[in-house]
Write a protein that holds these residues in place. Structure first.
Motif, PDB file in Angstrom:
ATOM      1  N   SER A  57      43.133 -15.110  23.058  1.00 19.55           N
ATOM      2  CA  SER A  57      43.876 -15.991  23.943  1.00 19.55           C
ATOM      3  C   SER A  57      45.061 -15.259  24.579  1.00 19.55           C
ATOM      4  N   PRO A  64      42.747 -22.255  24.727  1.00 17.01           N
ATOM      5  CA  PRO A  64      42.587 -23.374  23.795  1.00 17.01           C
ATOM      6  C   PRO A  64      42.930 -24.710  24.448  1.00 17.01           C
ATOM      7  N   TYR A  73      38.042 -23.860  22.069  1.00 13.58           N
ATOM      8  CA  TYR A  73      38.263 -22.628  22.812  1.00 13.58           C
ATOM      9  C   TYR A  73      37.150 -22.443  23.825  1.00 13.58           C
TER      10      TYR A  73
END
Length: 110
Positions: A57, A64, A73
């Motif tokens: 991320s 997310p 995700y």
């Protein structure tokens, strides 16, 4: 894509479980997958997978979204397109088709 960003993205993918998670999430497309399910399918503890997902991320490869008690995700398709473009832009002196890479594949991924 800047070189430093490419290094960050490649470093995030340069680990067995993170690469497996990214590939799994890429297969789910826009649906994505809950963090716990990713951990179960890859076979690592949830807290370890959370760290791996955070790395992906932070590199901008996945994003997310909270849905109830779960964190879902999903991949960021633009990030993969940018990386593929970065890696293939100068292929074969600007003629990626000579290397077996069509410019459509490099730029049209995801």
């Amino acid at each position: 894509m800047e070189t430093n960003k490419a290094i960050t993205v490649l470093a995030a993918l340069a680990q067995e479980h993170r690469l497996a998670a990214f590939r799994m999430l890429a297969a789910t497309g826009e649906t994505g997958m809950a963090a716990g399910e990713v951990a179960r399918q890859i076979g690592v503890p949830h807290n370890t997978m959370s760290t791996h997902l955070a790395t992906l991320s932070n590199a901008g490869l996945i994003t997310p979204t909270r849905e109830g008690r779960s964190i879902i995700y999903k991949i960021v398709p633009e990030a993969m397109r940018d990386l593929m473009g970065f890696l293939t832009d100068d292929c074969c002196q600007g003629r990626p088709e000579l290397c077996g890479i069509s410019s459509n594949n490099a730029k049209g991924c995801c």
